[in-house]
Motif scaffolding. Structure first.
Motif, PDB file in Angstrom:
ATOM      1  N   ASP A 169       0.844  -1.204   0.000  1.00  0.00           N
ATOM      2  CA  ASP A 169       0.000   0.000   0.000  1.00  0.00           C
ATOM      3  C   ASP A 169       0.875   1.248   0.000  1.00  0.00           C
ATOM      4  OD1 ASP A 169      -2.342  -1.419   0.044  1.00  0.00           O
ATOM      5  OD2 ASP A 169      -2.712  -1.171   2.186  1.00  0.00           O
ATOM      6  N   GLU A 170       0.458   2.238  -0.774  1.00  0.00           N
ATOM      7  CA  GLU A 170       1.253   3.468  -0.908  1.00  0.00           C
ATOM      8  C   GLU A 170       0.687   4.584  -0.048  1.00  0.00           C
ATOM      9  OE1 GLU A 170       2.649   2.644  -5.546  1.00  0.00           O
ATOM     10  OE2 GLU A 170       1.233   4.273  -5.097  1.00  0.00           O
ATOM     11  N   VAL A 171       1.595   5.335   0.547  1.00  0.00           N
ATOM     12  CA  VAL A 171       1.226   6.529   1.312  1.00  0.00           C
ATOM     13  C   VAL A 171       1.989   7.709   0.716  1.00  0.00           C
ATOM     14  CG1 VAL A 171       1.253   7.675   3.564  1.00  0.00           C
ATOM     15  CG2 VAL A 171       0.816   5.210   3.416  1.00  0.00           C
ATOM     16  N   ILE A 172       1.271   8.727   0.319  1.00  0.00           N
ATOM     17  CA  ILE A 172       1.893   9.913  -0.273  1.00  0.00           C
ATOM     18  C   ILE A 172       2.391  10.824   0.839  1.00  0.00           C
ATOM     19  CG2 ILE A 172       1.484  11.962  -1.689  1.00  0.00           C
ATOM     20  CD1 ILE A 172      -0.518  10.287  -3.297  1.00  0.00           C
ATOM     21  N   VAL A 185       5.903   4.103   7.708  1.00  0.00           N
ATOM     22  CA  VAL A 185       5.156   3.502   6.601  1.00  0.00           C
ATOM     23  C   VAL A 185       5.825   2.202   6.167  1.00  0.00           C
ATOM     24  CG1 VAL A 185       4.530   3.793   4.160  1.00  0.00           C
ATOM     25  CG2 VAL A 185       4.126   5.653   5.785  1.00  0.00           C
ATOM     26  N   LYS A 186       7.155   2.229   6.044  1.00  0.00           N
ATOM     27  CA  LYS A 186       7.892   1.019   5.641  1.00  0.00           C
ATOM     28  C   LYS A 186       7.750  -0.091   6.678  1.00  0.00           C
ATOM     29  CE  LYS A 186      11.815   3.201   4.741  1.00  0.00           C
ATOM     30  NZ  LYS A 186      13.231   3.392   4.338  1.00  0.00           N
ATOM     31  N   LEU A 187       7.768   0.262   7.962  1.00  0.00           N
ATOM     32  CA  LEU A 187       7.617  -0.743   9.012  1.00  0.00           C
ATOM     33  C   LEU A 187       6.275  -1.468   8.927  1.00  0.00           C
ATOM     34  CD1 LEU A 187       9.187   0.954  12.168  1.00  0.00           C
ATOM     35  CD2 LEU A 187       9.861  -1.236  11.171  1.00  0.00           C
ATOM     36  N   ALA A 188       5.279  -0.774   8.389  1.00  0.00           N
ATOM     37  CA  ALA A 188       3.950  -1.380   8.244  1.00  0.00           C
ATOM     38  C   ALA A 188       3.796  -2.115   6.914  1.00  0.00           C
ATOM     39  CB  ALA A 188       2.874  -0.299   8.379  1.00  0.00           C
ATOM     40  N   VAL A 219       4.575   1.588   1.201  1.00  0.00           N
ATOM     41  CA  VAL A 219       5.561   2.196   0.313  1.00  0.00           C
ATOM     42  C   VAL A 219       5.400   3.714   0.359  1.00  0.00           C
ATOM     43  CG1 VAL A 219       6.389   2.377  -2.066  1.00  0.00           C
ATOM     44  CG2 VAL A 219       5.482   0.183  -1.212  1.00  0.00           C
ATOM     45  N   PRO A 220       6.420   4.447   0.822  1.00  0.00           N
ATOM     46  CA  PRO A 220       6.333   5.907   0.795  1.00  0.00           C
ATOM     47  C   PRO A 220       6.452   6.421  -0.640  1.00  0.00           C
ATOM     48  CG  PRO A 220       8.093   5.132   2.279  1.00  0.00           C
ATOM     49  CD  PRO A 220       7.672   3.975   1.431  1.00  0.00           C
ATOM     50  N   VAL A 221       5.572   7.320  -1.015  1.00  0.00           N
ATOM     51  CA  VAL A 221       5.627   7.975  -2.328  1.00  0.00           C
ATOM     52  C   VAL A 221       5.768   9.469  -2.064  1.00  0.00           C
ATOM     53  CG1 VAL A 221       4.372   8.477  -4.458  1.00  0.00           C
ATOM     54  CG2 VAL A 221       4.234   6.187  -3.438  1.00  0.00           C
TER      55      VAL A 221
END
Length: 396
Positions: A115-118, A131-134, A137-139
């Protein structure tokens, strides 16, 4: 001993790293001025301290419910209603071990692998790592300096894919001090609603805004946006309570319940004594909060005017928080350094001034300096920076 891939993938906190190096130099006897602090240089207001003491004497030293004491949740609901005209039920609130923990639990509760998070740049250092720990994917989208480091609705729209789950808004911002207007948030909110994005609204610096600026939460704009938003906030910055570790999240009951279940298997509950202190903070007088805010505002004005007079440094004047985020690229170039990170390292070695490199915030041309320390110390540090630049200009 083998480490997990997620642990190996993490980048260390640049703010904590520079603070540790400055502390080590100071322990060796050097006259170090550290401008990396992310906490107010004031003590917690006395009525809050006294409430904690009274709670201990009354025997409130046992476990509480994982999501926090009901009286505290009610106080948080009152705070949101009084400050932002937002109506929440206690079932829509979770009390956590600081706002950072609220964010961590939120990402764990809502993200699946891929899942991506902006995340707008410059960003607070822990957003992409959490975000990566969960498994997310950071965008990154760039908050351009000419737009006060703020991203636009069009940038957001262009970054959305079928995997996009959420966007983070931090207003006022760490590290830039930028503040989104109601109109900007309304445009961003329209995109979020159209694409069913969860809005993570980090409002930890909400009380620290200057020169008549107004903090607006995106959740205030409409009821649909309120339902789409998870507000993250706490007492660390507003009430000088960083060490008490109390934060909260407000939003959708389903997410709040999932976060509560997660916390029941990790922290059990936020520190009981700190929760009673938080009840006093949210239910008590605001004079100390305003005193701190006005002190930071006065420091900002004096420090900013001195900073922008230094050759090679330019800076957008912030509207909130307690950081300046100057562009130091020209300073690094004119003094013979390959990049700003090298310039910052040499400044600490030679002049014993600790700044935080902007590379840790996704903005390698900038540096962050905190004015949450004495004005005399900040002005002395700026004098050393100017001396450092002029000396290296002469030798290069």
């Amino acid at each position: 001993m083998k480490l997990s891939k997620r642990a190996e993938s993490l980048a260390p906190s640049s703010t904590l790293a520079i603070t540790a190096k400055a502390a080590a130099l100071k322990a060796e006897g050097h006259d170090v001025i550290g401008l990396g602090a992310g906490e107010p240089d004031f003590n917690t207001p006395m009525h809050i301290i006294e409430a904690a003491y009274a709670a201990m004497k009354a025997g409130h030293t046992k476990y509480t419910a994982s999501g926090g004491l009901l009286p505290l949740k009610k106080k948080i609901c009152e705070k949101l209603l009084n400050d932002q005209k937002l109506s929440y039920d206690p079932s829509e609130i979770i009390v956590s071990t600081g706002a950072k923990h609220s964010l961590y639990s939120l990402f764990q509760a809502m993200l699946d692998e891929g899942d991506e998070v902006i995340i707008p740049t410059p960003y607070w250092v822990s957003y992409p790592e959490q975000v990566k720990l969960a498994g997310g994917v950071p965008v990154f989208i760039e908050g351009k300096e000419e737009n006060e480091f703020k991203f636009t609705a069009q940038q957001l729209k262009s970054a959305i894919t079928e995997k996009t789950r959420a966007v983070i808004i931090n207003s006022p911002s760490n590290p830039t001090g930028s503040l989104y207007t109601k109109d900007e948030l309304e445009e961003i909110g329209t995109v979020c609603l159209a694409h069913d994005l969860v809005i993570v609204s980090d409002e930890i610096y909400e009380k620290l805004v200057y020169h008549g600026a107004e903090h607006v939460s995106i959740a205030q704009i409409s009821e649909p946006l309120r339902k789409q938003t998870i507000i993250i906030n706490g007492l660390s910055k507003s009430h000088a309570m960083t060490g008490w570790r109390i934060g909260f999240a407000a939003g959708d009951k389903k997410i709040i319940k999932a976060m509560t279940n997660l916390d029941s298997h990790s922290t059990s509950n936020p520190t009981t004594i700190s929760q009673y202190a938080a009840i006093a903070a949210y239910g008590g007088p605001e004079e100390d909060v305003e005193m701190m805010r006005s002190s930071f505002e006065a420091r900002l004005d004096e420090v900013y005017s001195k900073l922008v007079s230094i050759p090679g440094l330019s800076c957008v004047k912030p509207k909130g928080a307690f950081y300046l985020f100057p562009n130091a690229k020209a300073a690094a170039e004119m003094t013979g350094f390959q990049n700003v990170d090298d310039w910052v390292a040499a400044l600490l070695d030679e002049e014993k001034v600790a700044l935080v490199p902007g590379s840790g915030f996704g903005s390698p041309d900038n540096v962050r300096l905190s004015y949450a320390t004495s004005l005399d110390a900040i002005l002395e540090a700026l004098g050393r920076i100017e001396r450092f630049i002029k000396r290296h200009q002469t030798t290069n």
